[in-house]
Design a protein around this motif. Sequence first.
Motif, PDB file in Angstrom:
ATOM      1  N   LEU A   1       0.861  -1.176   0.000  1.00  0.00           N
ATOM      2  CA  LEU A   1       0.000   0.000   0.000  1.00  0.00           C
ATOM      3  C   LEU A   1       0.898   1.227   0.000  1.00  0.00           C
ATOM      4  O   LEU A   1       1.543   1.530   1.002  1.00  0.00           O
ATOM      5  CB  LEU A   1      -0.903   0.006   1.240  1.00  0.00           C
ATOM      6  N   SER A   2       0.932   1.884  -1.149  1.00  0.00           N
ATOM      7  CA  SER A   2       1.839   3.016  -1.274  1.00  0.00           C
ATOM      8  C   SER A   2       1.432   4.143  -0.357  1.00  0.00           C
ATOM      9  O   SER A   2       0.257   4.484  -0.278  1.00  0.00           O
ATOM     10  CB  SER A   2       1.806   3.529  -2.712  1.00  0.00           C
ATOM     11  N   ASN A   3       2.381   4.692   0.300  1.00  0.00           N
ATOM     12  CA  ASN A   3       2.127   5.949   0.984  1.00  0.00           C
ATOM     13  C   ASN A   3       0.999   5.870   2.003  1.00  0.00           C
ATOM     14  O   ASN A   3       0.255   6.847   2.150  1.00  0.00           O
ATOM     15  CB  ASN A   3       1.733   7.003  -0.075  1.00  0.00           C
ATOM     16  N   LEU A   4       0.835   4.754   2.653  1.00  0.00           N
ATOM     17  CA  LEU A   4      -0.288   4.626   3.582  1.00  0.00           C
ATOM     18  C   LEU A   4      -0.038   5.475   4.810  1.00  0.00           C
ATOM     19  O   LEU A   4       1.033   5.443   5.402  1.00  0.00           O
ATOM     20  CB  LEU A   4      -0.478   3.167   3.970  1.00  0.00           C
ATOM     21  N   GLU A   5      -1.028   6.228   5.177  1.00  0.00           N
ATOM     22  CA  GLU A   5      -0.896   7.119   6.324  1.00  0.00           C
ATOM     23  C   GLU A   5      -0.716   6.285   7.596  1.00  0.00           C
ATOM     24  O   GLU A   5      -1.451   5.321   7.807  1.00  0.00           O
ATOM     25  CB  GLU A   5      -2.154   7.988   6.445  1.00  0.00           C
ATOM     26  N   PRO A   6       0.221   6.633   8.455  1.00  0.00           N
ATOM     27  CA  PRO A   6       0.381   5.899   9.699  1.00  0.00           C
ATOM     28  C   PRO A   6      -0.882   5.993  10.551  1.00  0.00           C
ATOM     29  O   PRO A   6      -1.611   6.986  10.486  1.00  0.00           O
ATOM     30  CB  PRO A   6       1.551   6.609  10.390  1.00  0.00           C
TER      31      PRO A   6
ATOM     32  N   ALA B   1      -5.135   6.431  -5.491  1.00  0.00           N
ATOM     33  CA  ALA B   1      -4.974   7.603  -6.364  1.00  0.00           C
ATOM     34  C   ALA B   1      -6.091   8.625  -6.162  1.00  0.00           C
ATOM     35  O   ALA B   1      -6.768   9.030  -7.104  1.00  0.00           O
ATOM     36  CB  ALA B   1      -4.909   7.170  -7.831  1.00  0.00           C
ATOM     37  N   VAL B   2      -6.299   9.030  -4.921  1.00  0.00           N
ATOM     38  CA  VAL B   2      -7.297  10.073  -4.652  1.00  0.00           C
ATOM     39  C   VAL B   2      -6.677  11.435  -4.989  1.00  0.00           C
ATOM     40  O   VAL B   2      -5.635  11.802  -4.449  1.00  0.00           O
ATOM     41  CB  VAL B   2      -7.739  10.033  -3.176  1.00  0.00           C
ATOM     42  N   VAL B   3      -7.296  12.135  -5.924  1.00  0.00           N
ATOM     43  CA  VAL B   3      -6.826  13.462  -6.342  1.00  0.00           C
ATOM     44  C   VAL B   3      -8.022  14.410  -6.287  1.00  0.00           C
ATOM     45  O   VAL B   3      -9.108  14.066  -6.761  1.00  0.00           O
ATOM     46  CB  VAL B   3      -6.235  13.441  -7.763  1.00  0.00           C
ATOM     47  N   VAL B   4      -7.825  15.574  -5.701  1.00  0.00           N
ATOM     48  CA  VAL B   4      -8.898  16.575  -5.609  1.00  0.00           C
ATOM     49  C   VAL B   4      -8.403  17.861  -6.257  1.00  0.00           C
ATOM     50  O   VAL B   4      -7.315  18.342  -5.932  1.00  0.00           O
ATOM     51  CB  VAL B   4      -9.311  16.840  -4.155  1.00  0.00           C
ATOM     52  N   GLN B   5      -9.200  18.380  -7.195  1.00  0.00           N
ATOM     53  CA  GLN B   5      -8.800  19.582  -7.928  1.00  0.00           C
ATOM     54  C   GLN B   5      -9.926  20.614  -7.881  1.00  0.00           C
ATOM     55  O   GLN B   5     -11.112  20.261  -7.759  1.00  0.00           O
ATOM     56  CB  GLN B   5      -8.459  19.235  -9.385  1.00  0.00           C
ATOM     57  N   LEU B   6      -9.528  21.878  -8.024  1.00  0.00           N
ATOM     58  CA  LEU B   6     -10.469  22.990  -8.083  1.00  0.00           C
ATOM     59  C   LEU B   6     -10.231  23.749  -9.379  1.00  0.00           C
ATOM     60  O   LEU B   6      -9.093  23.853  -9.844  1.00  0.00           O
ATOM     61  CB  LEU B   6     -10.252  23.947  -6.898  1.00  0.00           C
TER      62      LEU B   6
ATOM     63  N   ILE C   1      -5.414  20.267  -4.884  1.00  0.00           N
ATOM     64  CA  ILE C   1      -5.281  20.475  -3.436  1.00  0.00           C
ATOM     65  C   ILE C   1      -5.005  19.170  -2.689  1.00  0.00           C
ATOM     66  O   ILE C   1      -4.700  19.184  -1.495  1.00  0.00           O
ATOM     67  CB  ILE C   1      -6.527  21.159  -2.853  1.00  0.00           C
ATOM     68  N   TYR C   2      -5.124  18.030  -3.373  1.00  0.00           N
ATOM     69  CA  TYR C   2      -4.784  16.752  -2.737  1.00  0.00           C
ATOM     70  C   TYR C   2      -4.408  15.770  -3.832  1.00  0.00           C
ATOM     71  O   TYR C   2      -5.091  15.674  -4.859  1.00  0.00           O
ATOM     72  CB  TYR C   2      -5.966  16.185  -1.931  1.00  0.00           C
ATOM     73  N   ASN C   3      -3.316  15.017  -3.613  1.00  0.00           N
ATOM     74  CA  ASN C   3      -2.882  14.045  -4.620  1.00  0.00           C
ATOM     75  C   ASN C   3      -2.137  12.910  -3.934  1.00  0.00           C
ATOM     76  O   ASN C   3      -1.014  13.073  -3.490  1.00  0.00           O
ATOM     77  CB  ASN C   3      -1.990  14.728  -5.671  1.00  0.00           C
ATOM     78  N   SER C   4      -2.783  11.745  -3.823  1.00  0.00           N
ATOM     79  CA  SER C   4      -2.126  10.571  -3.243  1.00  0.00           C
ATOM     80  C   SER C   4      -1.699   9.587  -4.327  1.00  0.00           C
ATOM     81  O   SER C   4      -1.349   8.441  -4.028  1.00  0.00           O
ATOM     82  CB  SER C   4      -3.062   9.880  -2.243  1.00  0.00           C
ATOM     83  N   ASP C   5      -1.715  10.026  -5.579  1.00  0.00           N
ATOM     84  CA  ASP C   5      -1.366   9.164  -6.701  1.00  0.00           C
ATOM     85  C   ASP C   5       0.142   9.185  -6.907  1.00  0.00           C
ATOM     86  O   ASP C   5       0.651   9.827  -7.836  1.00  0.00           O
ATOM     87  CB  ASP C   5      -2.105   9.656  -7.957  1.00  0.00           C
ATOM     88  N   ASP C   6       0.867   8.480  -6.035  1.00  0.00           N
ATOM     89  CA  ASP C   6       2.330   8.557  -6.076  1.00  0.00           C
ATOM     90  C   ASP C   6       2.903   7.896  -7.335  1.00  0.00           C
ATOM     91  O   ASP C   6       4.048   8.136  -7.687  1.00  0.00           O
ATOM     92  CB  ASP C   6       2.942   7.955  -4.813  1.00  0.00           C
ATOM     93  N   ARG C   7       2.124   7.072  -8.000  1.00  0.00           N
ATOM     94  CA  ARG C   7       2.636   6.416  -9.215  1.00  0.00           C
ATOM     95  C   ARG C   7       2.115   7.069 -10.488  1.00  0.00           C
ATOM     96  O   ARG C   7       2.316   6.532 -11.577  1.00  0.00           O
ATOM     97  CB  ARG C   7       2.247   4.940  -9.191  1.00  0.00           C
TER      98      ARG C   7
ATOM     99  N   GLY D   1       0.002  13.802 -12.653  1.00  0.00           N
ATOM    100  CA  GLY D   1       1.207  14.116 -11.899  1.00  0.00           C
ATOM    101  C   GLY D   1       1.294  13.252 -10.650  1.00  0.00           C
ATOM    102  O   GLY D   1       0.275  12.865 -10.077  1.00  0.00           O
ATOM    103  N   ALA D   2       2.528  12.944 -10.254  1.00  0.00           N
ATOM    104  CA  ALA D   2       2.735  12.117  -9.063  1.00  0.00           C
ATOM    105  C   ALA D   2       2.528  12.953  -7.820  1.00  0.00           C
ATOM    106  O   ALA D   2       3.035  14.076  -7.720  1.00  0.00           O
ATOM    107  CB  ALA D   2       4.141  11.533  -9.082  1.00  0.00           C
ATOM    108  N   GLY D   3       1.767  12.410  -6.873  1.00  0.00           N
ATOM    109  CA  GLY D   3       1.472  13.149  -5.653  1.00  0.00           C
ATOM    110  C   GLY D   3       2.209  12.588  -4.466  1.00  0.00           C
ATOM    111  O   GLY D   3       2.712  11.457  -4.490  1.00  0.00           O
ATOM    112  N   LYS D   4       2.247  13.389  -3.416  1.00  0.00           N
ATOM    113  CA  LYS D   4       2.958  12.980  -2.214  1.00  0.00           C
ATOM    114  C   LYS D   4       2.054  12.874  -1.001  1.00  0.00           C
ATOM    115  O   LYS D   4       2.520  12.641   0.111  1.00  0.00           O
ATOM    116  CB  LYS D   4       4.078  13.990  -1.917  1.00  0.00           C
TER     117      LYS D   4
END
Lengths: 232, 508
Positions: free
Chosen positions: A57-62, A150-155, A168-174, A180-183
């Motif tokens: 699970l990429s980038n899983l929040e602790p 790959a949750v991405v939120v845009q305005l 404003i949010y991008n968890s799509d690290d791949r 675009g790759a998010g962090k």
Amino acid sequence: MNTSLRPPAAFCLRLVAAALAAACFATAGSAQAQDKVPLKLTLPKPLFVGTPVPVKLSNLEPVRAGRRPDFLVPQGVTNLALNKTVTSSDMEPVVGDLAQVTDGEKAGDEGNFVELGRGKQWVQVDLEKPVQLYAVVVWHYHSQARVYKAVVVQLSDDPDFIQGVETIYNSDDRNALGLGAGKDYTYVETNEGRIIDAKGHKARYVRLYSNGNTTSDMNHYIEVEAWGTPAE
Amino acid sequence: MGHAGRVVLRPRFRFCVVALLAVLGALLLRVTLAQGRPFHTDEAVNAFIVEETLAEGFHYRAHDHHGPTLFLLTAAMLGPTPTRNVAEMDAGTLRLIPETCGVLVVASLYFFFPYIGKAATLAAMVMLAVLAPFVYYSGSFIHESLLILLLSLYLAAFWRFLERGRMSSAVAAGVLAGLMLATKETAALILAAVSLAGLLTCGADARKGSAAEGGSDDPAGDADELPRVKTVGRGVRLVLGGALAVGVAFATVLLVFSSFGRHPERAFDLFSAIGAQVGRGLGAEHAYPWFTYARWFSWPGAAGLPWSGWVLPALGLAGLAAGWRQPFVRFLALSGALVFCVFSALPYKTPWLMLAWELPLALVAAVGVAHGWKQGRLVQIGLCGVFLLLGFETFQRCHRFAVDPRNSLAYSPSSPDLARLEHDLDALMTSRPEGRETLVQVIATDYWPLPWTLRKFPHVGYWTDTAEVQPEAVVLCSAENIGRLPGREGKFEAYELRPGVNIFLARK
């Protein structure tokens, strides 16, 4: 000498014959019952496997211990997305209706969620005029522990999200979505929803992307809220 | 009023007391910290193989499931008991074998004291009793603890053979090598690396000439006395002994794989699996970059700090510096380094394979501890603090974060959520007319360790075809089968099998 004994004898004979027949049937039935055994089915056994490869699970929040910290916003903000029009990349959801995304119902019960098709999908909320946004809150399906990928939120003020797009949010690290790759973290869904800082950006449209989840390739929304104030 | 008398323990008695405490501490840690840990998929599969072994003898499955020793030992342990199938087995009983092996690894270090001295031996025993990776995998019903016990004994026997040239030591080394191969196929790589390390060490010393000092408690002063025989004669002895050891190892493998003669047709199974094993080692499954072992060993994660990953290399360097004159210390260091390099070069990696190079590393580190202990009270306090940190790490990684996927020791761990599934199924069964006799259908391709969780339900089967659903069965299915089960359109409740892998109970 009276010969009228024949009918009683015949009757007795019939009685004995009937008794014998009944005894035979009973014996046969009993024998059958004694012969019966439970039907034993051979059930397919489990196949032996080697060590399973861990699911990454990429980038899983602790895991957070304790209560979620308060998210601070200016006084007077309201949910400007309530009952607003929702469009989607999948205009015929598998389950539910797109209007449910902004109907104010946030429980995880069956019947409250919208299911979009497999893979990359988005929903878009039209706030009807540019507003100043401070928080976008999203509830995906949360009746079980799962992570949406790959949750991405845009305005944007552009309904086609070609010009003037603010992520404003991008968890799509791949970079599976090609945006675009998010962090930002991926996270396990809960009934608290996910608060995303909109940082006071002005926009009319809010678009939320996802790319399946850890249990299937389907996409789900229970509710999207956009907290802000009318733009000055 | 008189003053209290002081009890002075003789050095030998002191050694025995500390050694015994280390062994008891090892036992306590392994048994208590493994309790409650969910049964891993590998453990569950091994349990089913034990059931099969009890019923019809051991069948070797080359691709995935290692050699017979663990299964034969477990079958021998269960033989006198009424246990014959997995429904009658429990995790605690099965884990007794690896836990015992883990404790015996600590005890086996006694054989090293002629080479590294008593102080280093005691330090090694305490270290191996406490080190997180050794404690963790001792509490798992897998082959690793048994393999490491055999490796420890092999190191001692092999070095004794190299040192003395005795054929009895060659035979012992051969038996142990054969048992290692009959335990796990990776033993071939370990034995090759260790043997090469031994030959290189002996070769270098043969060129230098021998050093002779009597054995003492001072590891820096200890030195192996190499046999004063002519080089050619020694070489011939080594070749003959080596050939003898190889022959004995070969015979041991045949004997064990044939279940000690009961199944002679299976004697050569290991050799027919060489191709499959090579393919597995070089394949894509469990394939990780070359630096992965270093990362698993020493990279800080959310599941506690890997103190052992920092302490062991530092103490190892100190031990190598202090014991550089001792061929045995150089042999251990070279063995650990070669095994580390070979395993790192292979794409196939799993964290329990680290024990094979951590064992010689820990022994060299123990030499460093013994040397440091003589440097004064301050260093002694520091070393005690180091051991406390190692103990804390063990508590974190073997108990608190035992099944946390961020713990590098927990590789594809089973989820504690399985206990909830078992409880919910029990409750569901009581509401059914047939009770626990109700058929349970698992319709999935990835379902382990579910067979272990469901072992006490008498009618459980495993299918992949959704068309096989029976109307009155309790159905568990994988995510992709939701919505495809005839007559099951109700709610599906998720239970986690392993991180990221769920099974769903179809609720009517």
